[in-house]
Enzyme design. Structure first.
Site, PDB file in Angstrom:
ATOM      1  N   LYS A 186      35.689  45.032  39.512  1.00  0.00           N
ATOM      2  CA  LYS A 186      36.723  44.465  39.102  1.00  0.00           C
ATOM      3  C   LYS A 186      36.660  43.493  37.638  1.00  0.00           C
ATOM      4  O   LYS A 186      36.385  42.453  37.063  1.00  0.00           O
ATOM      5  CB  LYS A 186      37.544  43.523  39.514  1.00  0.00           C
ATOM      6  CG  LYS A 186      39.211  43.959  39.160  1.00  0.00           C
ATOM      7  CD  LYS A 186      40.023  42.542  39.543  1.00  0.00           C
ATOM      8  CE  LYS A 186      39.580  41.254  38.450  1.00  0.00           C
ATOM      9  NZ  LYS A 186      40.521  41.628  37.166  1.00  0.00           N
ATOM     10  N   GLY A 238      32.810  33.772  36.261  1.00  0.00           N
ATOM     11  CA  GLY A 238      33.911  32.969  35.566  1.00  0.00           C
ATOM     12  C   GLY A 238      34.660  31.539  36.199  1.00  0.00           C
ATOM     13  O   GLY A 238      33.223  31.036  36.160  1.00  0.00           O
ATOM     14  N   SER A 239      35.654  31.168  35.863  1.00  0.00           N
ATOM     15  CA  SER A 239      36.270  29.645  35.734  1.00  0.00           C
ATOM     16  C   SER A 239      35.131  29.340  37.438  1.00  0.00           C
ATOM     17  O   SER A 239      35.335  29.456  38.293  1.00  0.00           O
ATOM     18  CB  SER A 239      37.623  29.863  35.336  1.00  0.00           C
ATOM     19  OG  SER A 239      38.366  29.962  36.376  1.00  0.00           O
ATOM     20  N   GLU A 241      37.164  26.527  38.716  1.00  0.00           N
ATOM     21  CA  GLU A 241      38.572  26.526  39.758  1.00  0.00           C
ATOM     22  C   GLU A 241      38.854  28.724  40.211  1.00  0.00           C
ATOM     23  O   GLU A 241      39.136  28.275  41.670  1.00  0.00           O
ATOM     24  CB  GLU A 241      40.007  26.776  38.826  1.00  0.00           C
ATOM     25  CG  GLU A 241      40.438  25.732  38.465  1.00  0.00           C
ATOM     26  CD  GLU A 241      38.966  24.974  37.530  1.00  0.00           C
ATOM     27  OE1 GLU A 241      38.176  26.174  36.610  1.00  0.00           O
ATOM     28  OE2 GLU A 241      38.234  23.748  36.868  1.00  0.00           O
ATOM     29  N   GLY A 243      36.040  30.631  40.839  1.00  0.00           N
ATOM     30  CA  GLY A 243      35.429  30.704  41.438  1.00  0.00           C
ATOM     31  C   GLY A 243      35.521  30.021  42.838  1.00  0.00           C
ATOM     32  O   GLY A 243      35.586  30.960  44.337  1.00  0.00           O
ATOM     33  N   GLU A 260      28.354  32.425  39.295  1.00  0.00           N
ATOM     34  CA  GLU A 260      28.103  31.954  38.368  1.00  0.00           C
ATOM     35  C   GLU A 260      28.982  31.076  37.361  1.00  0.00           C
ATOM     36  O   GLU A 260      30.184  32.033  36.692  1.00  0.00           O
ATOM     37  CB  GLU A 260      27.571  32.825  37.183  1.00  0.00           C
ATOM     38  CG  GLU A 260      26.462  32.508  36.176  1.00  0.00           C
ATOM     39  CD  GLU A 260      27.675  32.217  34.792  1.00  0.00           C
ATOM     40  OE1 GLU A 260      27.718  31.758  35.183  1.00  0.00           O
ATOM     41  OE2 GLU A 260      27.402  33.498  34.050  1.00  0.00           O
ATOM     42  N   CYS A 294      29.662  30.852  28.715  1.00  0.00           N
ATOM     43  CA  CYS A 294      29.395  29.266  30.175  1.00  0.00           C
ATOM     44  C   CYS A 294      28.399  28.797  29.919  1.00  0.00           C
ATOM     45  O   CYS A 294      28.746  27.547  30.134  1.00  0.00           O
ATOM     46  CB  CYS A 294      29.107  30.257  31.358  1.00  0.00           C
ATOM     47  SG  CYS A 294      28.375  31.573  31.084  1.00  0.00           S
ATOM     48  N   GLU A 395      35.799  22.053  30.729  1.00  0.00           N
ATOM     49  CA  GLU A 395      35.005  23.031  29.837  1.00  0.00           C
ATOM     50  C   GLU A 395      36.392  23.621  28.702  1.00  0.00           C
ATOM     51  O   GLU A 395      37.542  24.100  29.368  1.00  0.00           O
ATOM     52  CB  GLU A 395      34.886  24.058  31.052  1.00  0.00           C
ATOM     53  CG  GLU A 395      34.510  25.874  30.071  1.00  0.00           C
ATOM     54  CD  GLU A 395      33.665  26.468  30.881  1.00  0.00           C
ATOM     55  OE1 GLU A 395      34.325  26.515  32.003  1.00  0.00           O
ATOM     56  OE2 GLU A 395      32.194  27.771  30.672  1.00  0.00           O
TER      57      GLU A 395
HETATM   58  P1  ADP Z   1      39.845  33.074  33.164  1.00  0.00           P
HETATM   59  O1  ADP Z   1      40.848  31.969  33.311  1.00  0.00           O
HETATM   60  O2  ADP Z   1      38.837  32.107  31.648  1.00  0.00           O
HETATM   61  O3  ADP Z   1      40.795  34.024  33.115  1.00  0.00           O
HETATM   62  P2  ADP Z   1      38.889  33.739  35.693  1.00  0.00           P
HETATM   63  O4  ADP Z   1      38.181  32.825  36.524  1.00  0.00           O
HETATM   64  O5  ADP Z   1      39.542  33.627  35.837  1.00  0.00           O
HETATM   65  O6  ADP Z   1      38.557  32.926  33.700  1.00  0.00           O
HETATM   66  O7  ADP Z   1      38.769  34.911  35.914  1.00  0.00           O
HETATM   67  C1  ADP Z   1      37.231  35.821  35.686  1.00  0.00           C
HETATM   68  C2  ADP Z   1      38.090  36.881  36.887  1.00  0.00           C
HETATM   69  O8  ADP Z   1      37.751  36.231  37.248  1.00  0.00           O
HETATM   70  C3  ADP Z   1      38.591  37.925  36.242  1.00  0.00           C
HETATM   71  O9  ADP Z   1      38.231  38.895  36.153  1.00  0.00           O
HETATM   72  C4  ADP Z   1      39.741  37.421  36.671  1.00  0.00           C
HETATM   73  O10 ADP Z   1      40.941  38.353  36.758  1.00  0.00           O
HETATM   74  C5  ADP Z   1      39.076  37.324  37.995  1.00  0.00           C
HETATM   75  N1  ADP Z   1      40.111  36.323  38.718  1.00  0.00           N
HETATM   76  C6  ADP Z   1      41.100  35.793  39.061  1.00  0.00           C
HETATM   77  N2  ADP Z   1      42.154  35.171  39.520  1.00  0.00           N
HETATM   78  C7  ADP Z   1      41.600  35.470  41.008  1.00  0.00           C
HETATM   79  C8  ADP Z   1      42.187  35.012  41.747  1.00  0.00           C
HETATM   80  N3  ADP Z   1      42.419  34.283  42.633  1.00  0.00           N
HETATM   81  N4  ADP Z   1      40.406  36.352  42.860  1.00  0.00           N
HETATM   82  C9  ADP Z   1      40.213  36.716  42.836  1.00  0.00           C
HETATM   83  N5  ADP Z   1      39.669  36.917  41.201  1.00  0.00           N
HETATM   84  C10 ADP Z   1      40.560  36.267  40.356  1.00  0.00           C
END
Ligand code: ADP
Length: 491
Positions: A186, A238-239, A241, A243, A260, A294, A395
């Protein structure tokens, strides 16, 4: 000259999900749009996958895992990866353009990833024929031979961010192909095109349908992957939160998880450092990709005797960075990815002075001709930042450097470690003993000495503490897609 060519893949047609080798609309028919952060123009209309589409993709991935893909010999998986490396190389300019147009990475930097992509795909190709278990001497009273088999984990759900879409796709798909797993990938909603095209190239390279599937969409699509009972492993970048939410969601079916996550990395400049070397690295360690990295070295600790001088040097270097549209090959600082990210970074630009930081450079949106439709933030330097300020703790994920003075070694190591994150760190000194001591004591997954930011498929990268767990790069990367079977045979 500003790049005017558009990749063939940007043909204006709606982009479907890639499931079982076919481009298909979402079952609900829902779509979403992505926009250029430089011009605000519509870049693409994409299928919005929901839980039913994720389920379709997981079924395709499971069928491929149990079916044709499981019969591929390691050397055949290697051949596919080598062919993929060739196809990606032939199309590298266009793939870089997709990222440039969709998420705003400056074109010269985007094209600069070519070597790393090649090294990575060839590294994974090598890994495909290097997998091995062990024979183990046991002391069981009956004579039994014991050995291990290393087997692919199964269906991998990979969720990636928007800040390095092509590279992230390659680092998730590569180990999948090396080990014989299958994947439902995704991409982030702001940067789907290069991962989609990369997955098509996998098919062209001879990867059977269903091995690499792509579901486009936002957080809910990712959540459906994290919750799906037939996904064996989640690989997330990703972030922090998000994660944490994925870890919680994956508990239902006890998935293997690698994370990560973010960072607030210290970059420490001692007074005896080569300041000519340290200056550009201190600046670009934060401003690269407009700070949307990151491992950015956003907490810049500078030893007191060279503190004022370094602030001046970094400010002078920063003043020379060309801010502009991503398609201009001269551009070093492109726009932030989206209005959402712009609002987030802007809130920290306001916060810095309120918290008592001294603004040395930047601090505002870039305005004027050519900048009215995008989301540029001038590279920003705050000096005299204190450890307790939010700009020093959270961050920001934008081009914001926080410079802080320090006096001695133990003090700076303690302050560098006083964070919930532990992704990376930098140390600048001519004293090898001091450097090695700092390397040992900084609690982070990557440390660069007299350099800032280097990555290679042979070297592990990943977090300590809340920056995550699991490693990408190095042998651990591929290991995370395998599981071990202990075998006993009466001899
Ligand atoms: P940002 O807030 O900078 O977009 P995220 O960590 O939320 O960073 O996004 C990283 C990835 O995680 C993206 O592909 C996003 O669509 C996906 N994502 C966001 N929320 C969720 C969730 N609750 N569960 C799984 N994937 C998510």
């Amino acid at each position: 000259m500003i790049e005017t060519r558009r990749p063939a893949y940007m043909d204006g047609k709606p982009k479907g999900l890639l499931i079982d080798g076919q481009s298909v609309p979402a079952l609900s028919g829902a779509t979403f749009q992505s926009f250029s952060p430089s011009t605000g123009e519509l870049v693409a209309e994409l299928a919005l996958a929901d839980a039913q589409d994720v389920d379709r993709a997981v079924r395709a991935a499971r069928a491929a895992f149990d079916g044709p893909w499981s019969r591929f010999k390691p050397a055949e998986r290697q051949a596919v990866l080598l062919r993929l490396a060739e196809l990606v190389d032939a199309e590298c300019d266009d793939l870089a353009l997709l990222d440039c147009i969709e998420m705003g990475r400056p074109i010269t930097a985007a094209r600069g990833l070519r070597g790393m992509l090649q090294r990575s795909l060839r590294h994974f190709a090598g890994a495909a024929t290097s997998l091995h278990g062990q024979t183990l001497s046991n002391s069981f009273p009956v004579d039994l031979l014991s050995y291990t088999l290393r087997e692919p984990i199964g269906v991998v759900g990979a969720i990636i961010p928007w800040n390095g879409p092509l590279f992230s796709a390659a680092w998730k798909v590569g180990p999948v192909l090396a080990t014989g797993c299958t994947i439902v990938l995704k991409p982030a909603e702001d940067a789907s095109l290069s991962p989609l095209r990369f997955a098509e190239l996998c098919l062209e390279a001879g990867v059977p349908p269903g091995v690499v599937n792509v579901v486009t969409g936002a957080g809910a699509t990712g959540a459906a992957i994290a919750e799906h009972p037939d996904v064996d492993k989640i690989a997330f970048t990703g972030s922090c939160e998000t994660g944490q939410r994925i870890i919680a969601a994956s508990a239902g079916s006890v998935k293997r998880v690698t994370m990560e996550l973010g960072g607030k990395s210290p970059n420490i400049i001692f007074a005896d450092a080569d300041l000519d070397l340290a200056t550009p690295a201190a600046a670009m360690g934060v401003f690269n990709n407009s700070g949307q990295v990151c491992a950015a070295g956003t907490r810049l600790f500078v030893q007191r005797p060279v503190y004022d001088e370094m602030i001046e040097r970094i400010a002078a270097f920063t003043a020379g960075l060309k801010i502009g549209p991503s398609l201009d090959p001269e551009t070093v600082i492109g726009p932030l990815v989206s209005a959402k990210q712009f609002a987030r970074v802007s809130s920290y630009l306001d916060l810095g002075p309120q918290e008592g930081a001294r603004l040395v450079a930047g601090g505002a949106r870039v305005t004027g001709e050519g900048f009215d439709k995008g989301h540029w933030v001038a590279p920003t330097i705050f000096a005299d930042v204190r450890d307790d300020m939010r700009i020093a703790r959270e961050e920001i994920f934008g081009p914001v450097s926080c410079i802080m003075p320090f006096d001695d070694f133990d003090e700076v190591i303690g302050r560098a470690n006083a964070t919930r994150f532990g992704l990376a760190g930098g140390v600048w000194t001519r004293d090898i003993g001091k450097a090695m001591n700092a390397v040992r004591r900084i609690r982070a997954g990557s440390i660069w000495v007299n350099h800032y930011f280097a990555m290679d498929p042979s070297v592990p990268f990943g977090g300590y503490k809340m920056s995550g767990f699991g490693r990408e790069g190095g042998s651990e990367h591929v290991e995370a897609y395998l599981q071990t079977k202990g075998v006993w045979i009466r001899s």
